[in-house]
Design a protein around this motif. Structure first.
Motif, mmCIF file in Angstrom:
data_model
loop_
_atom_site.group_PDB
_atom_site.id
_atom_site.type_symbol
_atom_site.label_atom_id
_atom_site.label_comp_id
_atom_site.label_asym_id
_atom_site.label_seq_id
_atom_site.Cartn_x
_atom_site.Cartn_y
_atom_site.Cartn_z
ATOM 1 N N HIS A 228 79.911 -5.845 -43.633
ATOM 2 C CA HIS A 228 81.243 -6.385 -43.370
ATOM 3 C C HIS A 228 81.210 -7.350 -42.193
ATOM 4 O O HIS A 228 81.793 -8.448 -42.251
ATOM 5 C CB HIS A 228 82.223 -5.241 -43.093
ATOM 6 C CG HIS A 228 83.603 -5.714 -42.719
ATOM 7 N ND1 HIS A 228 84.481 -6.259 -43.633
ATOM 8 C CD2 HIS A 228 84.236 -5.740 -41.515
ATOM 9 C CE1 HIS A 228 85.599 -6.595 -43.030
ATOM 10 N NE2 HIS A 228 85.486 -6.290 -41.730
ATOM 11 N N LEU B 148 87.047 -12.102 -32.742
ATOM 12 C CA LEU B 148 85.761 -11.568 -33.205
ATOM 13 C C LEU B 148 84.850 -11.225 -32.019
ATOM 14 O O LEU B 148 84.113 -10.226 -32.056
ATOM 15 C CB LEU B 148 85.090 -12.591 -34.120
ATOM 16 C CG LEU B 148 84.155 -12.030 -35.204
ATOM 17 C CD1 LEU B 148 84.856 -10.994 -36.055
ATOM 18 C CD2 LEU B 148 83.639 -13.172 -36.077
ATOM 19 N N GLU C 123 82.021 -11.399 -42.104
ATOM 20 C CA GLU C 123 83.011 -12.046 -41.238
ATOM 21 C C GLU C 123 82.398 -13.177 -40.436
ATOM 22 O O GLU C 123 82.958 -14.281 -40.325
ATOM 23 C CB GLU C 123 83.606 -11.017 -40.267
ATOM 24 C CG GLU C 123 84.696 -10.139 -40.842
ATOM 25 C CD GLU C 123 85.341 -9.272 -39.789
ATOM 26 O OE1 GLU C 123 86.551 -9.028 -39.874
ATOM 27 O OE2 GLU C 123 84.620 -8.847 -38.857
#
Length: 549
Positions: free
Chosen positions: A192, A309, A196
């Motif tokens: 995942h 992030l 991203e």
């Protein structure tokens, strides 16, 4: 080789100095005269664990000194070197025991520990007797004894090397499996997170660039308005037009000014050039301040996404690309993990196969050596009047290890049909002594420089059997050194050197002394051993016959 022993204030010995010789050395004397004290004292200076009450009554401390010759290649040299102790062809051991039990030891006048003493003693002296739990009666040492007898050192080394390789391969596999389990536990997160990061694809320095661009676009409208006003003031309807008019008027009057306007016209020309450059810069700025509102929105969204992030993964925004690479490496390791694990499992299988081969070879060699040892011991038992006894080296399976898969035990059956069992549980006192002697004769090879001590190993035997024991001891002492504490006249008569141990009482104090015997004194001592307290002429004649061989 033991050359001398100096004892002070130990048990019933006040002061005693002995000088031993190569060959067979015998110590005789009545029971209780102090023969065992000599061995206790020697064991004390060698660091052996024994009785605690060694200091003579009334003395502040007891002291024992022993000195040995060390030929080149003697294993004691390696012990001394490893311990950092002085190393030469002579070794002097000294140990003190105070009345309150404190012990201090020196090796070549350098303080050392009891552990070092014991390590040295293993290379210097070997004790054999009915209570010997350090040598042949200790089953834990039987495998090493068999390996030494069979010269199996190279095969043992091959097994140790193979065992180490198995351990290394198993450790590598366990480490890889543990790492793979850890990676698999976070596989969902990794995939995942990499997805991203790959979708956003942040680059180093991008955050600062976006932030600068965003702030610039946010203030662009106000800045552009002011800049446009400045451009208009400097344009043709402003400064530029006024300067052009002024220059035109001055150029019309220059011919009549007699040169007074030249410098002004020149300066005004330069100002016109500078003004033109300023206008060009302003035009460029106006173009740069032009933006699409959608562009501002997109820049803000990307900037916020990069910062979010970075916070999520607790890294700097500029490090997101490197962080993404590290996650990809973990995924690559996971994807390639099965192949790597297969290679490691194959390496372990190969290492185990190599070990199996080496261990099987060693087991086969041990079985062959055991047969030779059993045959050799049986040949020695016959002259010792034990020709009906059976000695057997039993080899059984045990858990694999660096020494192979074999457990080794020496067993005996003293009579035909009787069950075999461990040496120290099956044999009687006299039988045990002879078994030990037979074994030692067979195992004596390769032990140069080792002093062997036999403590009443002839107990319980007499006549021709005692003579056979003595002759085996004498053969064992050839080219080396054997010390024997004995009550057997047959054994004493075969000694190359003879000491008598006796005790006396003076002013209520019992002391023990050791006297080297010359030829006439040896006759008297052997006669005493034959006849007891009343030594007859017949006993002397028998003693002379024994001594003459």
């Amino acid at each position: 080789m033991l050359r001398g022993l100096d004892i002070s204030d130990m048990l019933i010995i006040d002061r005693l100095e002995l000088a031993f010789q190569p060959g067979l050395n015998v110590l005789t004397g009545e029971t209780g005269a102090g023969k065992s004290i000599l061995l206790d004292s020697l064991g004390f200076v060698l660091g052996w664990r024994g009785r605690a009450d060694l200091v003579r009554q009334g003395a502040a401390q007891g002291e024992v000194t022993a000195w040995f010759d060390l030929p080149d290649g003697h294993p004691a040299h390696a012990v001394l070197q490893e311990a950092g102790l002085p190393n030469s062809d002579e070794l002097i051991l000294r140990r003190i025991n105070t009345a309150d039990g404190r012990k201090t030891a020196w090796v070549n006048d350098r303080r050392c520990s009891g552990e070092v003493l014991r390590a040295l003693s293993d290379t210097l002296v070997e004790l054999h007797g009915q209570h010997d739990d350090r040598g042949l009666l200790n089953p834990r040492g039987h495998r090493d004894i068999l390996d030494e007898f069979g010269n199996l050192g190279p095969r043992k080394a091959a097994v140790r090397t193979a065992w180490a390789a198995v351990g290394k391969a198993r450790k590598a596999l366990d480490k890889a499996e543990t790492a793979m389990e850890a990676i698999r536990a976070e596989e969902e997160f990794l995939r995942h997170a990499v997805g991203e990061l790959d979708q956003l694809a942040p680059e180093p320095g991008e955050e600062a660039q976006l932030d600068t661009r965003r702030r610039l676009m946010q203030a662009a409208e106000r800045i552009r308005s002011d800049v446009v006003k400045a451009y208009e003031i400097l344009g043709y309807d402003g400064a530029e037009g006024a300067m052009n008019n002024a220059l035109r008027w001055l150029e019309g009057a220059v011919d009549k000014a007699e040169g007074t306007l030249d410098s002004a016209i020149t300066a005004l020309g330069r100002a016109m050039v500078e003004l033109d450059e300023a206008q060009s810069g302003i035009v460029a700025a106006i173009d740069g301040l032009s933006f699409n509102p959608i562009e501002l929105e997109e820049a803000e969204e990307r900037l916020f996404a990069i910062r979010a992030l970075a916070r999520k993964h607790d890294v700097a925004a500029d490090d997101l690309a490197v962080f993404a690479d590290s996650l990809r490496e973990k995924l690559s390791a996971l994807d390639a993990g099965d192949a790597d694990l297969a290679d490691l499992r194959e390496a372990l299988t190969e290492a185990e196969a190599t070990y199996d081969t080496a261990a099987a070879d060693l087991s086969q060699a041990r079985t062959k050596a055991a047969g030779k040892l059993d045959k050799a011991v049986s040949a020695e038992l016959a002259p010792l009047k034990m020709d009906r006894a059976v000695f057997e080296t039993r080899i059984t399976d045990e858990t694999a290890g660096p020494e192979g898969r074999d457990a080794v035990a020496f067993t005996v059956a003293t009579n035909p049909g009787a069950p075999a069992g461990p040496l120290n549980k099956i044999a009687s006192g006299g039988e045990l002594s002879r078994f030990l002697l037979a074994l030692k004769v067979c195992l004596a090879g390769g032990q140069a420089g080792l002093t062997m001590i036999f403590d009443e190993i002839d107990r319980g035997v007499g006549g021709a059997t005692a003579d056979a024991v003595g002759r085996r001891l004498k053969a064992l002492a050839e080219g080396g050194q054997v010390l024997v504490v004995t009550h057997s006249p047959q054994v004493a008569a075969l000694g190359a050197h003879h000491w008598q141990v006796s005790k006396s009482v003076n002013k209520g104090m019992t002391t023990s002394r050791v006297t080297p015997l010359d030829a006439p004194a040896r006759v008297d001592e052997v006669a005493r051993m034959l006849a007891g307290d009343q030594v007859t002429d017949a006993a002397r004649a028998a003693a002379e016959a024994l001594l003459d061989g």
